[in-house]
Enzyme design. Structure first.
Site, PDB file in Angstrom:
ATOM      1  CG  ASN A 193       5.036  17.080  27.172  1.00  0.00           C
ATOM      2  OD1 ASN A 193       5.543  18.133  27.508  1.00  0.00           O
ATOM      3  ND2 ASN A 193       5.226  16.121  27.803  1.00  0.00           N
ATOM      4  CD  GLU A 215       3.082  11.681  32.054  1.00  0.00           C
ATOM      5  OE1 GLU A 215       2.580  12.532  32.843  1.00  0.00           O
ATOM      6  OE2 GLU A 215       4.099  11.265  31.598  1.00  0.00           O
ATOM      7  NE  ARG A 233      11.360  19.128  39.549  1.00  0.00           N
ATOM      8  CZ  ARG A 233      10.351  18.695  38.695  1.00  0.00           C
ATOM      9  NH1 ARG A 233       9.389  17.794  39.557  1.00  0.00           N
ATOM     10  NH2 ARG A 233      10.552  18.901  37.700  1.00  0.00           N
ATOM     11  NE  ARG A 267       3.275  16.969  31.462  1.00  0.00           N
ATOM     12  CZ  ARG A 267       4.535  17.360  31.774  1.00  0.00           C
ATOM     13  NH1 ARG A 267       5.222  17.960  31.265  1.00  0.00           N
ATOM     14  NH2 ARG A 267       4.709  17.365  33.299  1.00  0.00           N
ATOM     15  CG  ASN A 296      14.661  14.472  36.018  1.00  0.00           C
ATOM     16  OD1 ASN A 296      15.716  14.179  36.579  1.00  0.00           O
ATOM     17  ND2 ASN A 296      14.194  15.681  35.705  1.00  0.00           N
ATOM     18  CG  HIS A 324       4.020  13.067  38.318  1.00  0.00           C
ATOM     19  ND1 HIS A 324       4.865  12.719  39.119  1.00  0.00           N
ATOM     20  CD2 HIS A 324       4.716  13.617  37.365  1.00  0.00           C
ATOM     21  CE1 HIS A 324       5.846  13.038  38.805  1.00  0.00           C
ATOM     22  NE2 HIS A 324       5.928  13.516  37.734  1.00  0.00           N
ATOM     23  N   GLY A 330      10.146   6.222  34.573  1.00  0.00           N
ATOM     24  CA  GLY A 330      11.194   5.571  34.311  1.00  0.00           C
ATOM     25  C   GLY A 330      11.869   4.718  35.137  1.00  0.00           C
TER      26      GLY A 330
END
Length: 402
Positions: free
Chosen positions: A9, A378, A238, A88, A208, A177, A324
């Site tokens: 990733n 993931e 964001r 990814r 996040n 996601h 998380g």
């Protein structure tokens, strides 16, 4: 070692990696290269149960970072002989509906999609190119965050914008996601002891980056992120949902162009914009009006999406927290679902506050709607999809989760 997949990733200044054997469920190694391009980079490599192998050095680019990863395997083990490398990739547009073997044509297509994810796709491709040079003899597989969300019906993915934007420029909702949602929804069905095909779920991936996804029968039917990962819930940096006219307003009164507004909403908004910190743990630790307001805004937005998706689905079997924040912040889970008792949604305070970190229910026993916590994985999902793609037999297509 016939089933070992190296999962990569690549971020803008990092490489996260894990070596996974899907057949045996072994995870022989994992690690992280941080601060690529900075003066003081760091590599942390975990092999088995022994102490971490660490190296501090300057890694000018991803090529040097991946070279350091391979040297870490040589020094601390285990032997690195993957049957494939899984990557990814954030945005696959409508081009990639599932994992694909990477060739030059795939790389060119992902490059063309870069305007949709300018912060993600280019660095994902950097990792792909570097890894293909390092492992030229094994297949490389791209697993796309957007692929799971391409089951959205037209009424969910179509924006009410001019026809030319939709048809020529491809403006639509994509959602993200997806790799997490695919894994978490499957694990939620197992936790409930039910067939995923008969379940309606709302998955809340809170990290996040944060999103809500409505899933019916294992297929995404609505999701909060849109053309880009900026839309939807309040996130670390964001903003999530704002009036689209904000951009025009700021151009008129502050001389900001579209790129400046987009940058500010994506990197200076969210919890960071509200409190000066994008880390939920730091915001939770404070006891002041600014932090309390930010938390109310954050959880209120989640609650609005839960209610909306309940209405769309008609029936909800479970709400699933992951990511998380979703996995570790009991207060966020409780506050996000507060006041929804009339919908059959409730959180048991004792179960919710328990120290457990595994898959679990945090709703009262016998609740009409189960509230679950399912740690996302993931890397496992990427390895699973990569092995399924390169395997000729059907056995790996249904490899059980760990």
């Amino acid at each position: 070692m016939a089933g070992r997949i190296l999962v990569l990733n690549a971020g803008s200044s990092s490489i996260k990696y894990e070596l996974i054997d899907v057949r045996t469920h072994e995870r022989p190694a994992r690690g992280l290269v941080e601060r690529i391009g900075e003066d003081e980079g760091r590599l942390t490599h975990h092999a088995g149960d022994g102490p971490a192998y660490e190296r501090q050095a300057r890694f000018p680019g991803h090529a040097e970072g991946l070279d350091a990863v391979m040297k870490a395997f040589e020094t601390a083990g285990p032997e690195l002989s993957p049957v494939a490398v899984g990557h990814r990739v954030v945005h696959g547009g409508t081009t990639f509906t599932r994992a694909v073997l990477i060739d030059d044509a795939v790389i060119a297509a992902v490059e063309r999609l870069a305007p949709l994810a300018p912060l993600h796709n280019p660095v994902n491709l950097t990792g792909v190119r570097v890894a293909r040079e390092a492992f030229p003899a094994v297949p490389h597989v791209a697993v796309f965050d957007t692929a799971f969300q391409l089951t959205l019906p037209p009424a969910a993915h179509t924006y009410a914008v001019p026809r030319d934007w939709r048809e020529r420029l491809g403006v639509r909702r994509f959602g993200f996601h997806g790799t997490s949602c695919a894994y978490v929804s499957r694990r939620a069905a197992a936790l409930l002891g039910r067939d995923l095909a008969g379940l309606n779920l709302i998955v809340l991936h809170l990290g996040n980056g944060a999103s809500a996804t409505a899933i019916s029968g294992g297929r995404s039917v609505d999701t909060s992120m849109g053309l880009t990962p900026l839309e939807g819930l309040v996130m670390g940096t964001r903003s999530g949902d704002v009036d689209p006219a904000v951009s025009g307003y700021l151009a008129r009164v502050n001389g900001m162009d579209a790129e400046q507004v987009e940058e500010a909403l994506g990197r200076q908004g969210g919890l960071l914009g509200l409190t000066g910190s994008g880390d939920m743990r730091e915001v939770r630790a404070r006891d002041d009006d600014e932090a309390r307001l930010a938390l109310e805004i954050y959880t209120r937005r989640i609650r609005k999406y839960v209610g909306a998706y309940y209405a769309l689905l008609g029936r909800v079997d479970a709400i699933v927290f992951t990511g998380g924040v979703g996995e570790h912040d009991a207060a966020t889970r409780a506050e996000s679902l507060a006041g929804l008792g009339r919908l059959g949604i409730a959180v048991d305070p004792a179960l919710n506050r328990a120290a457990s970190t595994g898959e679990r229910a945090v709703s009262p026993p016998g609740a009409e709607v189960a509230v679950l916590v399912v740690p996302t994985d993931e890397e496992w999902e990427i390895a699973r999809e990569a092995l399924a793609l390169i395997s000729t037999g059907a056995e790996q297509d249904t490899a059980p989760d760990p």
